[in-house]
Design a protein around this motif. Structure first.
Motif, PDB file in Angstrom:
ATOM      1  N   PRO A  95       0.825  -1.122   0.130  1.00 36.71           N
ATOM      2  CA  PRO A  95      -0.013  -0.153  -0.153  1.00 36.71           C
ATOM      3  C   PRO A  95       1.000   1.309  -0.126  1.00 36.71           C
ATOM      4  O   PRO A  95       2.100   1.362   0.433  1.00 36.71           O
ATOM      5  N   ASN A 100      -8.262  -4.444  -3.071  1.00 37.29           N
ATOM      6  CA  ASN A 100      -7.522  -5.099  -2.107  1.00 37.29           C
ATOM      7  C   ASN A 100      -6.099  -4.370  -1.829  1.00 37.29           C
ATOM      8  O   ASN A 100      -5.816  -3.458  -2.524  1.00 37.29           O
ATOM      9  N   GLY A 101      -5.483  -5.100  -0.704  1.00 39.22           N
ATOM     10  CA  GLY A 101      -4.181  -4.386  -0.059  1.00 39.22           C
ATOM     11  C   GLY A 101      -3.155  -4.197  -0.878  1.00 39.22           C
ATOM     12  O   GLY A 101      -2.122  -3.464  -0.733  1.00 39.22           O
ATOM     13  N   ASN A 102      -2.953  -5.070  -2.120  1.00 35.81           N
ATOM     14  CA  ASN A 102      -2.077  -4.863  -3.182  1.00 35.81           C
ATOM     15  C   ASN A 102      -2.241  -4.324  -4.346  1.00 35.81           C
ATOM     16  O   ASN A 102      -1.344  -4.210  -5.318  1.00 35.81           O
ATOM     17  N   THR A 139      -5.770   1.081  -2.870  1.00 35.51           N
ATOM     18  CA  THR A 139      -6.152   0.057  -1.849  1.00 35.51           C
ATOM     19  C   THR A 139      -7.013   0.686  -0.745  1.00 35.51           C
ATOM     20  O   THR A 139      -6.788   1.917  -0.251  1.00 35.51           O
ATOM     21  N   THR A 140      -8.007  -0.201  -0.258  1.00 31.33           N
ATOM     22  CA  THR A 140      -8.836   0.221   1.000  1.00 31.33           C
ATOM     23  C   THR A 140      -8.769  -0.810   2.050  1.00 31.33           C
ATOM     24  O   THR A 140      -9.525  -0.806   2.951  1.00 31.33           O
ATOM     25  N   SER A 141      -7.503  -1.422   1.788  1.00 27.77           N
ATOM     26  CA  SER A 141      -7.267  -2.744   2.650  1.00 27.77           C
ATOM     27  C   SER A 141      -8.044  -3.818   1.940  1.00 27.77           C
ATOM     28  O   SER A 141      -7.465  -4.841   1.504  1.00 27.77           O
ATOM     29  N   GLY A 142      -9.345  -3.754   1.800  1.00 25.67           N
ATOM     30  CA  GLY A 142     -10.010  -4.677   0.867  1.00 25.67           C
ATOM     31  C   GLY A 142     -11.364  -4.071   0.644  1.00 25.67           C
ATOM     32  O   GLY A 142     -11.908  -3.104   1.189  1.00 25.67           O
TER      33      GLY A 142
END
Length: 365
Positions: free
Chosen positions: A9, A182-184, A188-191
Protein backbone atom coordinates in the motif's frame (compact mmCIF):
# COMPACT_ATOMS: atom_id res chain seq x y z
CA UNK A 1 18.16 -4.98 4.82
CA UNK A 2 14.58 -3.69 4.68
CA UNK A 3 12.27 -6.01 2.74
CA UNK A 4 11.04 -4.95 -0.68
CA UNK A 5 7.44 -6.06 -1.18
CA UNK A 6 5.74 -6.90 -4.46
CA UNK A 7 3.03 -4.23 -4.32
CA UNK A 8 2.61 -2.65 -0.87
CA UNK A 9 0.00 0.00 0.00
CA UNK A 10 1.05 3.58 -0.70
CA UNK A 11 -0.96 6.07 1.33
CA UNK A 12 -1.74 9.62 0.21
CA UNK A 13 -1.44 11.22 3.65
CA UNK A 14 -5.14 12.14 3.86
CA UNK A 15 -6.43 8.74 4.97
CA UNK A 16 -6.22 9.35 8.73
CA UNK A 17 -7.85 12.77 8.37
CA UNK A 18 -10.83 11.28 6.55
CA UNK A 19 -11.06 8.32 8.94
CA UNK A 20 -11.19 10.81 11.82
CA UNK A 21 -14.18 12.43 10.12
CA UNK A 22 -15.87 9.02 10.01
CA UNK A 23 -15.28 8.50 13.73
CA UNK A 24 -16.58 11.98 14.53
CA UNK A 25 -19.78 11.24 12.60
CA UNK A 26 -20.04 7.80 14.28
CA UNK A 27 -20.98 6.20 10.94
CA UNK A 28 -18.61 3.29 11.52
CA UNK A 29 -20.91 0.62 10.17
CA UNK A 30 -21.54 0.15 6.43
CA UNK A 31 -22.90 3.15 4.56
CA UNK A 32 -22.32 6.81 5.25
CA UNK A 33 -21.15 9.96 3.53
CA UNK A 34 -17.78 8.56 2.45
CA UNK A 35 -19.36 5.58 0.70
CA UNK A 36 -21.34 8.03 -1.41
CA UNK A 37 -18.25 10.19 -2.00
CA UNK A 38 -16.17 7.21 -3.05
CA UNK A 39 -18.80 6.09 -5.54
CA UNK A 40 -18.94 9.61 -6.97
CA UNK A 41 -15.14 9.77 -7.28
CA UNK A 42 -15.09 6.49 -9.20
CA UNK A 43 -17.87 7.64 -11.51
CA UNK A 44 -16.14 10.96 -12.17
CA UNK A 45 -12.78 9.33 -12.83
CA UNK A 46 -13.92 6.42 -15.00
CA UNK A 47 -16.87 8.05 -16.73
CA UNK A 48 -19.21 5.28 -15.54
CA UNK A 49 -22.78 6.48 -14.98
CA UNK A 50 -23.51 4.28 -11.97
CA UNK A 51 -21.30 2.75 -9.27
CA UNK A 52 -21.77 0.56 -6.19
CA UNK A 53 -19.13 0.27 -3.44
CA UNK A 54 -18.74 -3.30 -2.15
CA UNK A 55 -16.60 -5.26 0.28
CA UNK A 56 -14.74 -7.15 -2.50
CA UNK A 57 -14.42 -7.21 -6.27
CA UNK A 58 -15.48 -10.87 -6.19
CA UNK A 59 -18.78 -9.72 -4.65
CA UNK A 60 -19.13 -7.37 -7.61
CA UNK A 61 -18.68 -10.22 -10.10
CA UNK A 62 -21.16 -12.36 -8.18
CA UNK A 63 -23.76 -9.59 -8.19
CA UNK A 64 -23.16 -8.91 -11.88
CA UNK A 65 -23.82 -12.54 -12.78
CA UNK A 66 -26.97 -12.69 -10.68
CA UNK A 67 -28.33 -9.38 -11.94
CA UNK A 68 -27.74 -10.49 -15.54
CA UNK A 69 -29.74 -13.65 -14.93
CA UNK A 70 -26.99 -16.28 -14.82
CA UNK A 71 -28.43 -19.35 -13.12
CA UNK A 72 -27.57 -22.93 -12.23
CA UNK A 73 -26.50 -24.85 -15.30
CA UNK A 74 -25.76 -21.79 -17.42
CA UNK A 75 -22.37 -21.55 -19.14
CA UNK A 76 -20.07 -18.59 -18.51
CA UNK A 77 -16.92 -17.97 -20.55
CA UNK A 78 -13.86 -16.64 -18.73
CA UNK A 79 -10.19 -15.80 -19.17
CA UNK A 80 -8.12 -18.80 -18.09
CA UNK A 81 -4.97 -16.80 -17.32
CA UNK A 82 -6.19 -15.01 -14.21
CA UNK A 83 -6.63 -15.06 -10.43
CA UNK A 84 -9.32 -17.41 -9.15
CA UNK A 85 -11.37 -14.50 -7.79
CA UNK A 86 -12.30 -13.77 -11.40
CA UNK A 87 -14.15 -17.08 -11.73
CA UNK A 88 -15.25 -18.12 -8.23
CA UNK A 89 -18.41 -16.07 -8.70
CA UNK A 90 -19.41 -18.44 -11.53
CA UNK A 91 -19.39 -21.30 -9.05
CA UNK A 92 -21.37 -19.23 -6.51
CA UNK A 93 -24.20 -19.12 -9.06
CA UNK A 94 -23.79 -22.87 -9.74
CA UNK A 95 -23.01 -21.99 -13.33
CA UNK A 96 -20.42 -23.80 -15.47
CA UNK A 97 -17.17 -22.08 -16.51
CA UNK A 98 -15.60 -22.44 -19.93
CA UNK A 99 -12.00 -21.23 -19.97
CA UNK A 100 -10.40 -19.42 -22.89
CA UNK A 101 -6.62 -19.19 -23.34
CA UNK A 102 -4.50 -16.13 -24.05
CA UNK A 103 -2.94 -14.71 -27.19
CA UNK A 104 0.36 -12.84 -27.66
CA UNK A 105 -1.00 -9.95 -25.55
CA UNK A 106 -1.22 -12.40 -22.59
CA UNK A 107 -4.92 -11.52 -22.31
CA UNK A 108 -7.87 -13.56 -23.60
CA UNK A 109 -7.68 -14.53 -27.28
CA UNK A 110 -10.64 -13.33 -29.41
CA UNK A 111 -9.89 -16.12 -31.89
CA UNK A 112 -10.08 -18.83 -29.22
CA UNK A 113 -13.15 -17.13 -27.77
CA UNK A 114 -15.00 -17.80 -31.02
CA UNK A 115 -13.95 -21.46 -30.85
CA UNK A 116 -15.11 -21.72 -27.23
CA UNK A 117 -18.56 -20.36 -28.13
CA UNK A 118 -18.86 -22.95 -30.88
CA UNK A 119 -17.76 -25.78 -28.57
CA UNK A 120 -20.06 -24.82 -25.68
CA UNK A 121 -22.79 -27.44 -25.07
CA UNK A 122 -25.30 -24.60 -25.18
CA UNK A 123 -25.10 -20.86 -25.76
CA UNK A 124 -23.05 -19.17 -22.99
CA UNK A 125 -24.89 -16.53 -20.99
CA UNK A 126 -21.92 -14.26 -20.21
CA UNK A 127 -18.21 -13.68 -20.63
CA UNK A 128 -15.90 -12.49 -17.85
CA UNK A 129 -12.68 -11.00 -19.22
CA UNK A 130 -9.71 -10.12 -17.02
CA UNK A 131 -7.54 -7.11 -17.86
CA UNK A 132 -4.39 -8.88 -16.74
CA UNK A 133 -1.74 -7.08 -14.67
CA UNK A 134 -3.32 -3.73 -15.60
CA UNK A 135 -3.21 -4.26 -19.38
CA UNK A 136 -6.48 -4.16 -21.34
CA UNK A 137 -7.76 -6.93 -23.63
CA UNK A 138 -8.45 -6.61 -27.35
CA UNK A 139 -11.79 -5.02 -26.58
CA UNK A 140 -12.94 -4.05 -30.07
CA UNK A 141 -12.93 -7.67 -31.21
CA UNK A 142 -14.31 -9.05 -27.95
CA UNK A 143 -17.21 -6.57 -27.85
CA UNK A 144 -18.09 -7.37 -31.48
CA UNK A 145 -18.17 -11.12 -30.71
CA UNK A 146 -20.39 -10.62 -27.65
CA UNK A 147 -22.83 -8.42 -29.56
CA UNK A 148 -23.02 -10.84 -32.46
CA UNK A 149 -23.61 -13.81 -30.16
CA UNK A 150 -25.88 -12.04 -27.67
CA UNK A 151 -23.55 -12.70 -24.71
CA UNK A 152 -23.25 -10.36 -21.73
CA UNK A 153 -19.76 -8.90 -21.23
CA UNK A 154 -18.43 -8.43 -17.69
CA UNK A 155 -15.03 -6.76 -17.25
CA UNK A 156 -12.86 -7.89 -14.37
CA UNK A 157 -10.87 -4.66 -14.13
CA UNK A 158 -9.66 -5.55 -10.63
CA UNK A 159 -6.03 -4.97 -11.65
CA UNK A 160 -6.56 -2.25 -14.26
CA UNK A 161 -8.05 0.84 -12.61
CA UNK A 162 -6.48 3.76 -14.48
CA UNK A 163 -5.79 1.77 -17.66
CA UNK A 164 -7.36 3.01 -20.90
CA UNK A 165 -8.26 1.81 -24.39
CA UNK A 166 -8.89 4.45 -27.07
CA UNK A 167 -8.79 6.92 -24.17
CA UNK A 168 -11.68 5.22 -22.35
CA UNK A 169 -11.23 3.73 -18.88
CA UNK A 170 -11.10 -0.05 -18.51
CA UNK A 171 -14.17 -1.45 -16.79
CA UNK A 172 -16.57 0.80 -18.71
CA UNK A 173 -16.80 -1.09 -22.03
CA UNK A 174 -18.90 -4.08 -20.99
CA UNK A 175 -22.38 -4.47 -19.58
CA UNK A 176 -20.87 -4.33 -16.10
CA UNK A 177 -17.34 -3.82 -14.74
CA UNK A 178 -15.59 -4.47 -11.45
CA UNK A 179 -12.58 -2.82 -9.73
CA UNK A 180 -10.62 -4.15 -6.74
CA UNK A 181 -9.17 -2.18 -3.83
CA UNK A 182 -7.41 -5.11 -2.17
CA UNK A 183 -4.27 -4.46 -0.14
CA UNK A 184 -1.88 -4.92 -3.07
CA UNK A 185 -3.82 -3.03 -5.75
CA UNK A 186 -2.87 0.31 -7.28
CA UNK A 187 -5.56 1.91 -5.10
CA UNK A 188 -6.22 0.16 -1.80
CA UNK A 189 -8.86 0.42 0.90
CA UNK A 190 -7.43 -2.67 2.63
CA UNK A 191 -10.22 -4.68 1.06
CA UNK A 192 -13.06 -3.64 -1.21
CA UNK A 193 -14.45 -3.40 -4.70
CA UNK A 194 -16.68 -1.34 -6.98
CA UNK A 195 -19.30 -2.44 -9.49
CA UNK A 196 -19.99 -0.04 -12.39
CA UNK A 197 -22.45 0.03 -15.27
CA UNK A 198 -24.35 2.29 -17.63
CA UNK A 199 -27.58 0.50 -16.66
CA UNK A 200 -29.23 2.19 -13.69
CA UNK A 201 -31.68 -0.67 -13.07
CA UNK A 202 -28.88 -3.24 -12.86
CA UNK A 203 -26.93 -1.23 -10.28
CA UNK A 204 -30.14 -0.60 -8.30
CA UNK A 205 -30.83 -4.34 -8.27
CA UNK A 206 -27.25 -5.10 -7.25
CA UNK A 207 -27.51 -2.55 -4.43
CA UNK A 208 -30.73 -4.18 -3.21
CA UNK A 209 -29.13 -7.65 -3.23
CA UNK A 210 -25.94 -6.39 -1.57
CA UNK A 211 -27.89 -5.18 1.49
CA UNK A 212 -29.62 -8.49 2.33
CA UNK A 213 -32.45 -7.91 -0.19
CA UNK A 214 -34.49 -6.01 2.38
CA UNK A 215 -37.78 -4.73 0.99
CA UNK A 216 -38.44 -0.96 1.33
CA UNK A 217 -40.73 -1.22 4.37
CA UNK A 218 -40.21 -0.32 8.03
CA UNK A 219 -39.83 -3.88 9.29
CA UNK A 220 -37.47 -6.49 7.85
CA UNK A 221 -39.31 -8.00 4.89
CA UNK A 222 -37.61 -10.37 2.42
CA UNK A 223 -39.01 -11.85 -0.79
CA UNK A 224 -35.66 -13.16 -2.06
CA UNK A 225 -32.25 -13.84 -0.60
CA UNK A 226 -29.42 -11.32 -0.66
CA UNK A 227 -25.92 -10.77 0.69
CA UNK A 228 -23.97 -8.60 3.11
CA UNK A 229 -21.72 -7.15 0.41
CA UNK A 230 -21.56 -3.40 0.99
CA UNK A 231 -18.37 -1.46 1.76
CA UNK A 232 -17.93 0.13 5.16
CA UNK A 233 -17.81 3.91 5.58
CA UNK A 234 -14.35 3.59 7.19
CA UNK A 235 -12.83 1.84 4.17
CA UNK A 236 -14.57 4.23 1.79
CA UNK A 237 -12.83 7.12 3.55
CA UNK A 238 -9.49 5.50 2.72
CA UNK A 239 -10.66 5.09 -0.88
CA UNK A 240 -11.57 8.78 -1.20
CA UNK A 241 -8.07 9.72 -0.03
CA UNK A 242 -6.49 7.22 -2.44
CA UNK A 243 -8.44 8.58 -5.41
CA UNK A 244 -6.76 11.96 -4.90
CA UNK A 245 -3.39 10.46 -5.91
CA UNK A 246 -4.45 7.77 -8.39
CA UNK A 247 -3.01 9.53 -11.44
CA UNK A 248 0.33 9.90 -9.66
CA UNK A 249 0.32 6.22 -8.73
CA UNK A 250 -0.35 5.14 -12.32
CA UNK A 251 2.39 7.44 -13.63
CA UNK A 252 4.91 6.11 -11.12
CA UNK A 253 4.16 2.46 -11.86
CA UNK A 254 4.64 3.13 -15.54
CA UNK A 255 7.98 4.79 -14.74
CA UNK A 256 9.03 1.73 -12.75
CA UNK A 257 8.11 -0.55 -15.65
CA UNK A 258 10.11 1.57 -18.07
CA UNK A 259 13.11 1.44 -15.73
CA UNK A 260 12.90 -2.37 -15.63
CA UNK A 261 12.71 -2.42 -19.41
CA UNK A 262 15.72 -0.13 -19.78
CA UNK A 263 17.83 -2.24 -17.43
CA UNK A 264 16.75 -5.72 -18.50
CA UNK A 265 15.81 -5.56 -22.19
CA UNK A 266 19.49 -5.80 -23.24
CA UNK A 267 19.33 -9.34 -21.82
CA UNK A 268 18.34 -11.36 -24.89
CA UNK A 269 16.23 -13.99 -23.16
CA UNK A 270 13.92 -11.50 -21.36
CA UNK A 271 10.66 -10.06 -22.73
CA UNK A 272 7.96 -8.05 -20.97
CA UNK A 273 4.16 -8.15 -21.13
CA UNK A 274 3.21 -6.07 -24.18
CA UNK A 275 0.82 -3.15 -24.36
CA UNK A 276 -1.70 -3.46 -27.20
CA UNK A 277 -2.16 -0.68 -29.75
CA UNK A 278 -4.28 2.33 -28.68
CA UNK A 279 -4.09 1.31 -25.02
CA UNK A 280 -2.27 2.51 -21.93
CA UNK A 281 -1.95 0.09 -19.04
CA UNK A 282 -1.50 1.09 -15.43
CA UNK A 283 1.42 -1.39 -15.10
CA UNK A 284 0.02 -2.57 -11.76
CA UNK A 285 2.74 -5.21 -11.82
CA UNK A 286 5.84 -5.33 -13.99
CA UNK A 287 5.86 -8.82 -15.47
CA UNK A 288 8.32 -10.59 -17.74
CA UNK A 289 9.26 -14.00 -19.09
CA UNK A 290 12.60 -15.82 -19.43
CA UNK A 291 13.24 -17.91 -22.52
CA UNK A 292 15.95 -20.08 -20.93
CA UNK A 293 16.24 -19.50 -17.16
CA UNK A 294 14.07 -21.01 -14.44
CA UNK A 295 11.98 -18.20 -12.90
CA UNK A 296 11.63 -20.13 -9.62
CA UNK A 297 15.39 -19.99 -9.13
CA UNK A 298 15.36 -16.23 -9.71
CA UNK A 299 12.47 -15.84 -7.27
CA UNK A 300 14.46 -17.81 -4.68
CA UNK A 301 17.58 -15.68 -5.22
CA UNK A 302 15.58 -12.46 -4.89
CA UNK A 303 14.02 -13.82 -1.70
CA UNK A 304 17.50 -14.33 -0.23
CA UNK A 305 17.96 -10.58 -0.73
CA UNK A 306 14.64 -9.90 1.06
CA UNK A 307 12.91 -9.05 -2.24
CA UNK A 308 9.41 -10.39 -2.85
CA UNK A 309 8.49 -11.67 -6.31
CA UNK A 310 6.17 -14.40 -7.54
CA UNK A 311 5.28 -16.54 -10.58
CA UNK A 312 2.65 -15.44 -13.06
CA UNK A 313 -0.88 -16.74 -12.53
CA UNK A 314 -1.37 -20.48 -12.88
CA UNK A 315 -4.10 -20.79 -15.55
CA UNK A 316 -7.52 -21.83 -14.33
CA UNK A 317 -7.73 -24.77 -16.73
CA UNK A 318 -4.62 -26.21 -15.01
CA UNK A 319 -6.11 -25.93 -11.51
CA UNK A 320 -7.25 -29.16 -9.80
CA UNK A 321 -10.57 -27.47 -8.98
CA UNK A 322 -11.36 -27.15 -12.69
CA UNK A 323 -9.91 -30.42 -14.01
CA UNK A 324 -13.29 -31.42 -15.44
CA UNK A 325 -14.06 -28.01 -16.95
CA UNK A 326 -14.15 -27.31 -20.67
CA UNK A 327 -11.19 -25.22 -21.84
CA UNK A 328 -10.13 -23.95 -25.24
CA UNK A 329 -6.38 -23.57 -24.97
CA UNK A 330 -3.28 -23.72 -27.12
CA UNK A 331 -0.57 -23.75 -24.45
CA UNK A 332 0.03 -19.98 -24.41
CA UNK A 333 -0.88 -19.31 -20.77
CA UNK A 334 0.75 -22.55 -19.61
CA UNK A 335 4.02 -21.41 -21.16
CA UNK A 336 3.67 -17.96 -19.60
CA UNK A 337 3.11 -19.55 -16.19
CA UNK A 338 6.20 -21.73 -16.57
CA UNK A 339 8.46 -18.92 -17.76
CA UNK A 340 7.14 -15.77 -16.08
CA UNK A 341 7.73 -13.67 -13.00
CA UNK A 342 6.14 -10.64 -11.31
CA UNK A 343 8.65 -8.09 -10.02
CA UNK A 344 8.21 -5.54 -7.20
CA UNK A 345 6.14 -2.69 -8.64
CA UNK A 346 4.85 -0.59 -5.75
CA UNK A 347 4.63 3.12 -6.47
CA UNK A 348 6.79 3.86 -3.41
CA UNK A 349 9.69 1.86 -4.91
CA UNK A 350 12.79 3.98 -5.53
CA UNK A 351 14.85 3.99 -8.72
CA UNK A 352 17.80 2.67 -6.73
CA UNK A 353 15.76 -0.30 -5.53
CA UNK A 354 14.64 -1.09 -9.07
CA UNK A 355 18.24 -0.95 -10.29
CA UNK A 356 19.34 -3.22 -7.44
CA UNK A 357 16.69 -5.79 -8.42
CA UNK A 358 17.83 -5.60 -12.05
CA UNK A 359 21.44 -6.09 -11.08
CA UNK A 360 20.57 -9.26 -9.13
CA UNK A 361 18.66 -10.63 -12.12
CA UNK A 362 21.41 -9.75 -14.59
CA UNK A 363 24.12 -11.28 -12.43
CA UNK A 364 22.01 -14.43 -12.00
CA UNK A 365 21.51 -14.83 -15.75
Amino acid sequence: MERIFLSPPHMSGKEQEYIAEVFESNYIAPLGAFVNRFEERIKNYTGASYALALNTATAGLHLALRVLGVQEGDYVLASSFTFIGSVNAILYQKAIPIFVDSDESWNISPELLKVAIQKAPKKPKALIITHLYGQVCRLDEIIAICKEEGIYLIEDAAESLGATYHGQQSGTFGDMGVYSFNGNKILTTSGGGMLVSENEAWIAKAKFLSTQAKEPVLHYEHKEYGYNYRMSNVLAAIGVAQMEVLEQRVARRREIFELYQKNLCPVNEISFMPEIQDSQGNRWLSTLIFEKSDPLKIIALLEKEHIESRPLWKPMHMQPLFKESLAVEDGTSEKLFQQGICLPSGSSLSNEEVERICEIIRSTL
